[in-house]
Design a protein around this motif. Sequence first.
Motif, short mmCIF file in Angstrom:
data_model
loop_
_atom_site.label_atom_id
_atom_site.label_comp_id
_atom_site.label_asym_id
_atom_site.label_seq_id
_atom_site.Cartn_x
_atom_site.Cartn_y
_atom_site.Cartn_z
N LEU A 51 -25.98 3.59 12.71
CA LEU A 51 -25.12 3.89 11.57
C LEU A 51 -23.65 3.81 12.00
O LEU A 51 -22.81 3.29 11.27
CB LEU A 51 -25.44 5.28 11.03
N LYS A 52 -23.36 4.28 13.18
CA LYS A 52 -21.98 4.22 13.70
C LYS A 52 -21.52 2.77 13.86
O LYS A 52 -20.37 2.45 13.64
CB LYS A 52 -21.88 4.93 15.04
N GLU A 53 -22.45 1.91 14.25
CA GLU A 53 -22.12 0.49 14.45
C GLU A 53 -21.75 -0.19 13.14
O GLU A 53 -20.86 -1.03 13.11
CB GLU A 53 -23.30 -0.25 15.08
N MET A 54 -22.44 0.15 12.06
CA MET A 54 -22.24 -0.57 10.81
C MET A 54 -21.18 0.04 9.91
O MET A 54 -20.64 -0.63 9.06
CB MET A 54 -23.55 -0.74 10.05
N ALA A 55 -20.88 1.32 10.09
CA ALA A 55 -19.91 1.99 9.24
C ALA A 55 -18.50 1.49 9.53
O ALA A 55 -18.18 1.09 10.66
CB ALA A 55 -19.97 3.50 9.45
N LYS A 56 -17.68 1.50 8.53
CA LYS A 56 -16.29 1.08 8.69
C LYS A 56 -15.50 2.07 9.55
O LYS A 56 -14.64 1.69 10.32
CB LYS A 56 -15.65 0.94 7.31
N TYR A 57 -15.83 3.36 9.40
CA TYR A 57 -15.15 4.42 10.15
C TYR A 57 -16.17 5.38 10.73
O TYR A 57 -17.27 5.51 10.22
CB TYR A 57 -14.22 5.23 9.24
N VAL A 58 -15.77 6.08 11.78
CA VAL A 58 -16.56 7.17 12.33
C VAL A 58 -15.65 8.40 12.32
O VAL A 58 -14.51 8.34 12.78
CB VAL A 58 -17.03 6.87 13.77
N GLU B 153 -17.36 0.63 -0.42
CA GLU B 153 -16.19 -0.02 0.19
C GLU B 153 -15.71 0.70 1.44
O GLU B 153 -15.26 0.07 2.38
CB GLU B 153 -15.06 -0.08 -0.84
N GLU B 154 -15.77 2.02 1.43
CA GLU B 154 -15.28 2.82 2.56
C GLU B 154 -16.44 3.65 3.10
O GLU B 154 -16.80 4.66 2.53
CB GLU B 154 -14.14 3.74 2.11
N SER B 155 -17.02 3.22 4.19
CA SER B 155 -18.17 3.92 4.75
C SER B 155 -17.78 4.69 6.00
O SER B 155 -17.05 4.19 6.86
CB SER B 155 -19.28 2.92 5.09
N TYR B 156 -18.22 5.93 6.06
CA TYR B 156 -17.95 6.81 7.19
C TYR B 156 -19.27 7.27 7.80
O TYR B 156 -20.12 7.81 7.10
CB TYR B 156 -17.18 8.06 6.74
N ALA B 157 -19.41 7.07 9.09
CA ALA B 157 -20.52 7.67 9.83
C ALA B 157 -19.98 8.93 10.48
O ALA B 157 -18.85 8.96 10.96
CB ALA B 157 -21.04 6.71 10.89
N MET B 158 -20.78 9.95 10.47
CA MET B 158 -20.37 11.20 11.10
C MET B 158 -20.35 11.02 12.62
O MET B 158 -21.05 10.16 13.16
CB MET B 158 -21.32 12.33 10.72
N LYS B 159 -19.57 11.81 13.30
CA LYS B 159 -19.47 11.72 14.76
C LYS B 159 -20.83 11.84 15.42
O LYS B 159 -21.10 11.19 16.42
CB LYS B 159 -18.54 12.82 15.28
N ASN B 160 -21.72 12.65 14.84
CA ASN B 160 -23.05 12.85 15.40
C ASN B 160 -24.11 11.96 14.74
O ASN B 160 -25.30 12.23 14.85
CB ASN B 160 -23.46 14.32 15.28
N ALA B 161 -23.68 10.90 14.10
CA ALA B 161 -24.61 10.01 13.39
C ALA B 161 -25.45 9.19 14.35
O ALA B 161 -25.12 9.03 15.54
CB ALA B 161 -23.82 9.07 12.47
N HIS B 162 -26.51 8.64 13.80
CA HIS B 162 -27.37 7.71 14.55
C HIS B 162 -26.52 6.54 15.03
O HIS B 162 -25.65 6.05 14.29
CB HIS B 162 -28.49 7.23 13.62
N PRO B 163 -26.73 6.07 16.26
CA PRO B 163 -25.91 4.98 16.80
C PRO B 163 -25.85 3.73 15.91
O PRO B 163 -24.80 3.10 15.79
CB PRO B 163 -26.58 4.66 18.14
N TRP C 153 -18.51 6.83 1.01
CA TRP C 153 -19.71 7.60 1.32
C TRP C 153 -19.72 7.97 2.79
O TRP C 153 -19.18 7.25 3.63
CB TRP C 153 -20.96 6.82 0.97
N PHE C 154 -20.36 9.07 3.06
CA PHE C 154 -20.51 9.57 4.42
C PHE C 154 -22.01 9.61 4.74
O PHE C 154 -22.82 9.92 3.87
CB PHE C 154 -19.95 10.99 4.52
N GLY C 155 -22.36 9.32 5.98
CA GLY C 155 -23.76 9.36 6.36
C GLY C 155 -23.92 9.77 7.81
O GLY C 155 -22.99 9.64 8.61
N ASP C 156 -25.14 10.24 8.12
CA ASP C 156 -25.40 10.64 9.50
C ASP C 156 -26.73 10.14 10.05
O ASP C 156 -26.98 10.21 11.24
CB ASP C 156 -25.31 12.16 9.66
N TYR C 157 -27.60 9.61 9.17
CA TYR C 157 -28.87 9.12 9.67
C TYR C 157 -29.28 7.84 8.93
O TYR C 157 -28.66 7.45 7.95
CB TYR C 157 -29.97 10.20 9.56
#
Length: 71
Positions: A47-54, A35-45, A20-24
């Motif tokens: 979300l970036k901390e907890m996601a497996k990838y950015v 299992e595979e979480s992606y935060a977008m480059k412009n995501a909330h900070p 899954w991908f998320g930004d907010y």
Amino acid sequence: MLRASIFLLECRRFFLQKTWFGDYLNDYDLLLSCEESYAMKNAHPKLKEMAKYVTEATNNEDGVMQVLRKI
């Protein structure tokens, strides 16, 4: 050829069910549950901390497609 195409589609479908991908912050629980979480480059900070990838790009820069093309 058809069998190979079907196999590739099934592999991609399986991957996407676990990815899954998320930004907010409304995406937080969703990203925690996969299992595979992606935060977008412009995501909330947070979300970036907890996601497996950015992603390397924002949603406006087709960041999701860039990741999917690498698969």
